[in-house]
Enzyme design. Structure first.
Site, PDB file in Angstrom:
ATOM      1  N   HIS A  22      40.042   6.729  47.944  1.00 39.20           N
ATOM      2  CA  HIS A  22      40.065   7.451  46.678  1.00 39.20           C
ATOM      3  C   HIS A  22      41.491   7.499  46.128  1.00 39.20           C
ATOM      4  O   HIS A  22      42.427   7.822  46.843  1.00 39.20           O
ATOM      5  CB  HIS A  22      39.521   8.871  46.890  1.00 39.20           C
ATOM      6  CG  HIS A  22      39.534   9.698  45.665  1.00 39.20           C
ATOM      7  ND1 HIS A  22      40.056  10.953  45.656  1.00 39.20           N
ATOM      8  CD2 HIS A  22      39.097   9.450  44.410  1.00 39.20           C
ATOM      9  CE1 HIS A  22      39.941  11.462  44.441  1.00 39.20           C
ATOM     10  NE2 HIS A  22      39.359  10.563  43.667  1.00 39.20           N
ATOM     11  N   ASP A  30      48.225 -10.534  34.920  1.00 34.04           N
ATOM     12  CA  ASP A  30      48.227 -11.813  34.216  1.00 34.04           C
ATOM     13  C   ASP A  30      49.094 -12.812  34.985  1.00 34.04           C
ATOM     14  O   ASP A  30      49.732 -12.462  35.984  1.00 34.04           O
ATOM     15  CB  ASP A  30      48.665 -11.639  32.754  1.00 34.04           C
ATOM     16  CG  ASP A  30      50.102 -11.160  32.569  1.00 34.04           C
ATOM     17  OD1 ASP A  30      50.971 -11.440  33.428  1.00 34.04           O
ATOM     18  OD2 ASP A  30      50.363 -10.508  31.539  1.00 34.04           O
ATOM     19  N   TYR A 124      51.017  -9.011  28.302  1.00 34.79           N
ATOM     20  CA  TYR A 124      50.565  -7.631  28.491  1.00 34.79           C
ATOM     21  C   TYR A 124      49.093  -7.561  28.900  1.00 34.79           C
ATOM     22  O   TYR A 124      48.434  -6.569  28.650  1.00 34.79           O
ATOM     23  CB  TYR A 124      50.836  -6.772  27.254  1.00 34.79           C
ATOM     24  CG  TYR A 124      52.295  -6.763  26.882  1.00 34.79           C
ATOM     25  CD1 TYR A 124      53.195  -5.971  27.598  1.00 34.79           C
ATOM     26  CD2 TYR A 124      52.784  -7.561  25.854  1.00 34.79           C
ATOM     27  CE1 TYR A 124      54.549  -5.978  27.272  1.00 34.79           C
ATOM     28  CE2 TYR A 124      54.126  -7.570  25.529  1.00 34.79           C
ATOM     29  CZ  TYR A 124      55.006  -6.786  26.241  1.00 34.79           C
ATOM     30  OH  TYR A 124      56.345  -6.794  25.928  1.00 34.79           O
ATOM     31  N   ASN A 126      47.666  -6.939  31.736  1.00 33.92           N
ATOM     32  CA  ASN A 126      47.683  -6.360  33.076  1.00 33.92           C
ATOM     33  C   ASN A 126      46.968  -5.022  33.064  1.00 33.92           C
ATOM     34  O   ASN A 126      47.115  -4.247  32.117  1.00 33.92           O
ATOM     35  CB  ASN A 126      49.123  -6.115  33.542  1.00 33.92           C
ATOM     36  CG  ASN A 126      49.961  -7.372  33.480  1.00 33.92           C
ATOM     37  OD1 ASN A 126      49.706  -8.319  34.199  1.00 33.92           O
ATOM     38  ND2 ASN A 126      50.950  -7.387  32.607  1.00 33.92           N
TER      39      ASN A 126
END
Length: 139
Positions: A22, A30, A124, A126
């Site tokens: 958890h 990328d 960007y 990711n």
């Protein structure tokens, strides 16, 4: 092969997702992301996109409470198409997604349990997902 499992979820990837606890994080990166420099456990999935891998992972992994996903903030702060696709794939919205400055994002990523490097070439692209609590099994 397993029935009902997205084919992007390799045995190795499923093993690591299962081992996560958890609030443990998985970075779906990328092709530009320094995954091997930052991560202790890295799985390469060339030829894939980050939204496709996020969607596959989300098919077996619940998200933690908001923010269940962090995205790397774009240079000008605008929300890019690839980021909208990532939110759709993860089942989140802008209000339940945290946007993190690039170098702060790298610091967060260092603490991730797992990194999955894709063939995504859009900047960007990711996503950092935090594992939520898996439902209990009934007897």
């Amino acid at each position: 092969m397993l029935e009902g499992i997205d084919p992007l979820l390799t045995g190795e990837l499923l093993l690591h997702l299962d081992r996560m606890g958890h609030s443990d994080a998985v970075v779906i990166a990328d092709a530009h992301f320094p995954a091997w420099a930052l991560g202790a456990r890295v799985i390469d999935l060339p030829g894939t996109t980050t939204p496709a891998v996020v969607a596959a992972i989300r098919s077996v992994l619940p998200l933690d409470d908001a923010p269940g996903m962090d995205l790397m903030e774009s240079a000008d702060g605008s929300v890019l198409d690839v980021q909208r696709e990532l939110m759709t794939a993860a089942g989140t919205e802008e209000r339940t997604t945290r946007f993190v400055e690039r170098f702060a994002y790298y610091d967060l990523a260092k603490g991730a349990y797992l990194m999955v490097r894709t063939g995504e070439t859009r900047k960007y692209g990711n996503a950092l997902l935090r594992k939520g609590v898996v439902g209990h099994l009934s007897a």
